[in-house]
Motif scaffolding. Structure first.
Motif, PDB file in Angstrom:
ATOM      1  N   GLY A   1      22.696  17.003  33.283  1.00 25.73           N
ATOM      2  CA  GLY A   1      23.388  18.269  33.470  1.00 25.73           C
ATOM      3  C   GLY A   1      22.855  19.299  32.499  1.00 25.73           C
ATOM      4  O   GLY A   1      21.760  19.166  31.946  1.00 25.73           O
ATOM      5  N   ARG A   2      23.668  20.336  32.270  1.00 24.67           N
ATOM      6  CA  ARG A   2      23.286  21.387  31.333  1.00 24.67           C
ATOM      7  C   ARG A   2      24.505  21.765  30.494  1.00 24.67           C
ATOM      8  O   ARG A   2      25.642  21.725  30.966  1.00 24.67           O
ATOM      9  N   LEU A   3      24.237  22.111  29.258  1.00 25.18           N
ATOM     10  CA  LEU A   3      25.313  22.479  28.349  1.00 25.18           C
ATOM     11  C   LEU A   3      25.844  23.868  28.702  1.00 25.18           C
ATOM     12  O   LEU A   3      25.065  24.815  28.844  1.00 25.18           O
ATOM     13  N   GLU A   4      27.143  23.976  28.826  1.00 22.66           N
ATOM     14  CA  GLU A   4      27.773  25.240  29.149  1.00 22.66           C
ATOM     15  C   GLU A   4      29.075  25.371  28.365  1.00 22.66           C
ATOM     16  O   GLU A   4      29.578  24.400  27.799  1.00 22.66           O
ATOM     17  N   ALA A   5      29.596  26.586  28.348  1.00 18.55           N
ATOM     18  CA  ALA A   5      30.923  26.802  27.773  1.00 18.55           C
ATOM     19  C   ALA A   5      31.961  26.110  28.641  1.00 18.55           C
ATOM     20  O   ALA A   5      31.684  25.752  29.797  1.00 18.55           O
ATOM     21  N   PRO A   6      33.161  25.891  28.141  1.00 18.67           N
ATOM     22  CA  PRO A   6      34.220  25.326  28.982  1.00 18.67           C
ATOM     23  C   PRO A   6      34.463  26.208  30.200  1.00 18.67           C
ATOM     24  O   PRO A   6      34.088  27.395  30.212  1.00 18.67           O
ATOM     25  N   PRO A   7      35.053  25.668  31.263  1.00 17.56           N
ATOM     26  CA  PRO A   7      35.308  26.470  32.465  1.00 17.56           C
ATOM     27  C   PRO A   7      36.088  27.733  32.146  1.00 17.56           C
ATOM     28  O   PRO A   7      36.949  27.743  31.261  1.00 17.56           O
ATOM     29  N   SER A   8      35.770  28.799  32.860  1.00 19.55           N
ATOM     30  CA  SER A   8      36.446  30.070  32.633  1.00 19.55           C
ATOM     31  C   SER A   8      37.939  29.929  32.870  1.00 19.55           C
ATOM     32  O   SER A   8      38.380  29.155  33.723  1.00 19.55           O
ATOM     33  N   LYS A   9      38.715  30.679  32.119  1.00 19.09           N
ATOM     34  CA  LYS A   9      40.168  30.587  32.214  1.00 19.09           C
ATOM     35  C   LYS A   9      40.698  31.542  33.270  1.00 19.09           C
ATOM     36  O   LYS A   9      40.253  32.685  33.368  1.00 19.09           O
ATOM     37  N   LEU A  10      41.647  31.061  34.034  1.00 14.04           N
ATOM     38  CA  LEU A  10      42.338  31.885  35.012  1.00 14.04           C
ATOM     39  C   LEU A  10      43.665  32.341  34.432  1.00 14.04           C
ATOM     40  O   LEU A  10      44.208  31.713  33.516  1.00 14.04           O
ATOM     41  N   MET A  11      44.187  33.433  34.948  1.00 15.17           N
ATOM     42  CA  MET A  11      45.470  33.934  34.476  1.00 15.17           C
ATOM     43  C   MET A  11      46.570  32.932  34.830  1.00 15.17           C
ATOM     44  O   MET A  11      46.590  32.384  35.931  1.00 15.17           O
ATOM     45  N   GLU A  12      47.436  32.684  33.878  1.00 15.94           N
ATOM     46  CA  GLU A  12      48.524  31.747  34.107  1.00 15.94           C
ATOM     47  C   GLU A  12      49.774  32.242  33.402  1.00 15.94           C
ATOM     48  O   GLU A  12      49.715  33.032  32.468  1.00 15.94           O
ATOM     49  N   LEU A  13      50.905  31.759  33.860  1.00 13.64           N
ATOM     50  CA  LEU A  13      52.173  32.081  33.219  1.00 13.64           C
ATOM     51  C   LEU A  13      52.310  31.284  31.934  1.00 13.64           C
ATOM     52  O   LEU A  13      51.748  30.202  31.788  1.00 13.64           O
ATOM     53  N   GLU A  14      53.043  31.840  30.993  1.00 11.61           N
ATOM     54  CA  GLU A  14      53.282  31.122  29.748  1.00 11.61           C
ATOM     55  C   GLU A  14      54.066  29.847  30.030  1.00 11.61           C
ATOM     56  O   GLU A  14      55.002  29.828  30.817  1.00 11.61           O
ATOM     57  N   SER A  15      53.661  28.770  29.351  1.00 12.63           N
ATOM     58  CA  SER A  15      54.338  27.477  29.570  1.00 12.63           C
ATOM     59  C   SER A  15      54.701  26.869  28.225  1.00 12.63           C
ATOM     60  O   SER A  15      54.089  25.931  27.749  1.00 12.63           O
ATOM     61  N   GLY A  16      55.684  27.487  27.602  1.00 14.39           N
ATOM     62  CA  GLY A  16      56.166  26.937  26.334  1.00 14.39           C
ATOM     63  C   GLY A  16      55.167  27.024  25.218  1.00 14.39           C
ATOM     64  O   GLY A  16      55.189  26.228  24.294  1.00 14.39           O
ATOM     65  N   GLY A  17      54.228  28.000  25.296  1.00  8.90           N
ATOM     66  CA  GLY A  17      53.245  28.160  24.240  1.00  8.90           C
ATOM     67  C   GLY A  17      52.074  27.235  24.358  1.00  8.90           C
ATOM     68  O   GLY A  17      51.203  27.239  23.505  1.00  8.90           O
ATOM     69  N   ASN A  18      52.027  26.415  25.397  1.00  7.47           N
ATOM     70  CA  ASN A  18      50.907  25.493  25.563  1.00  7.47           C
ATOM     71  C   ASN A  18      49.854  26.136  26.445  1.00  7.47           C
ATOM     72  O   ASN A  18      49.948  26.113  27.659  1.00  7.47           O
ATOM     73  N   SER A  19      48.863  26.734  25.828  1.00  9.47           N
ATOM     74  CA  SER A  19      47.806  27.377  26.605  1.00  9.47           C
ATOM     75  C   SER A  19      47.020  26.327  27.362  1.00  9.47           C
ATOM     76  O   SER A  19      46.562  25.336  26.806  1.00  9.47           O
ATOM     77  N   GLY A  20      46.878  26.542  28.652  1.00  9.18           N
ATOM     78  CA  GLY A  20      46.123  25.602  29.463  1.00  9.18           C
ATOM     79  C   GLY A  20      46.941  24.419  29.923  1.00  9.18           C
ATOM     80  O   GLY A  20      46.433  23.531  30.584  1.00  9.18           O
ATOM     81  N   ALA A  21      48.221  24.365  29.577  1.00 10.24           N
ATOM     82  CA  ALA A  21      49.047  23.228  29.945  1.00 10.24           C
ATOM     83  C   ALA A  21      49.611  23.403  31.343  1.00 10.24           C
ATOM     84  O   ALA A  21      49.716  24.494  31.855  1.00 10.24           O
ATOM     85  N   ASP A  22      49.962  22.300  31.960  1.00 10.86           N
ATOM     86  CA  ASP A  22      50.643  22.375  33.246  1.00 10.86           C
ATOM     87  C   ASP A  22      52.131  22.576  32.972  1.00 10.86           C
ATOM     88  O   ASP A  22      52.636  22.253  31.904  1.00 10.86           O
ATOM     89  N   PRO A  23      52.886  23.094  33.935  1.00 12.04           N
ATOM     90  CA  PRO A  23      54.289  23.452  33.683  1.00 12.04           C
ATOM     91  C   PRO A  23      55.175  22.292  33.279  1.00 12.04           C
ATOM     92  O   PRO A  23      56.187  22.503  32.624  1.00 12.04           O
ATOM     93  N   ASP A  24      54.829  21.063  33.656  1.00 16.59           N
ATOM     94  CA  ASP A  24      55.732  19.955  33.328  1.00 16.59           C
ATOM     95  C   ASP A  24      55.332  19.263  32.028  1.00 16.59           C
ATOM     96  O   ASP A  24      55.638  18.097  31.814  1.00 16.59           O
ATOM     97  N   GLY A  25      54.632  20.004  31.156  1.00 15.28           N
ATOM     98  CA  GLY A  25      54.383  19.474  29.821  1.00 15.28           C
ATOM     99  C   GLY A  25      53.335  18.393  29.768  1.00 15.28           C
ATOM    100  O   GLY A  25      53.541  17.356  29.131  1.00 15.28           O
TER     101      GLY A  25
END
Length: 275
Positions: A158-182
């Motif tokens: 493969g090839r080295l890249e940055a992590p996948p681009s972030k999409l807009m999401e609702l806040e989930s208890g301060g856990n950036s990138g987390a799914d809503p059920d913790g």
């Protein structure tokens, strides 16, 4: 007679100044577009040079890519990104996550991310691999498509890249990138590698690997990753439009303010004298 010519003179001066300003602005915008095209072409050429380098193996990757707990300088990031790599390791299948709302070939589905632990003596290094794309089951949005993951030692490229681009999401208890059920679900909107490392205890590296090459039969993945394009054509098109507008302003000025104002009356007067 003299006073009646003063307004005409001022109008001529004002029109001349307006034409000069218009030509200066449109020409500068045209050159700006050419500069943007040159910048993008330079970036594209730099990426192409990186992709043409000899691939790194486990030892080079472990030595060159810092862990996610360390910051990566801009110079080092430029040295690392888009570099080919051929790695050997073991999939940490239980850590696989599915990034939601990702497109490939115009369809919506998941990006499948699985950490890969490098083989000894670099087993202390784990890199997140963007393995490919899978479609989504829209009848059962929580159903995960089957993805076959080899259990032994695997060799991937493969090839080295940055992590996948972030999409807009609702806040989930301060856990950036987390799914809503913790973090109970494997389906995520985004993947924060630093948070992932903290929650899993894995020594993740600060970059990810975009796996290339065709998927094996039964793996269930698609790897038609977007191709990097310089995108200079649109800038050349915009530059052509701005320069064309500059030329149009010059032609209109010459015709209405010079030819019709001075040349044609002078020619008509000369013809009248001769007749």
């Amino acid at each position: 007679m003299r006073s009646s010519r003063i307004p005409d003179l001022w109008r001529f001066v004002l029109i001349t100044l307006a034409a000069l300003v218009c030509v200066a602005i449109t020409a500068s915008l045209g050159f700006w577009q050419l500069g943007r095209a040159a910048q993008k072409q330079e970036i594209f050429d730099a990426i192409a040079r990186q992709q043409a380098l000899a691939p790194w193996h486990n030892a080079e990757l472990a030595a060159q890519v810092p862990p996610v707990t360390e910051s990566i300088s801009a110079v080092l990031r430029q040295h690392l990104l888009h570099r080919p790599a051929q790695l050997q390791g073991q999939w940490l299948t239980d850590q696989t996550i599915y990034l939601d709302n990702r497109q490939m070939q115009g369809k919506v589905g998941f990006y499948v991310l699985t950490p890969l632990r490098l083989l000894a003596p670099n087993e202390g290094k784990v890199i997140v691999v963007q393995r490919g794309w899978v479609p989504r089951n829209f009848q059962d949005r929580m159903a995960l498509p089957p993805v076959q993951t080899a259990s032994g030692i695997v060799s991937i490229e493969g090839r080295l890249e940055a992590p996948p681009s972030k999409l807009m999401e609702l806040e989930s208890g301060g856990n950036s990138g987390a799914d809503p059920d913790g973090q109970k679900s494997r389906i995520r909107q985004n993947a924060d590698i630093a948070q992932w490392a903290q929650q899993s205890g894995l020594p993740l590296l600060g970059l990810s690997l975009v796996q290339t090459g065709p998927a094996t039969e039964g793996e269930g993945l698609l790897r038609d990753w977007p191709q990097i394009n310089a995108g200079v054509e649109k800038h050349y098109g915009y530059a052509f439009q701005w320069f064309g507008l500059s030329v149009l302003v010059v032609l209109l000025y010459v015709w209405f303010q010079l030819v019709r104002r001075f040349y044609l009356p002078h020619r008509a007067g000369k013809a009248a004298v001769q007749s």
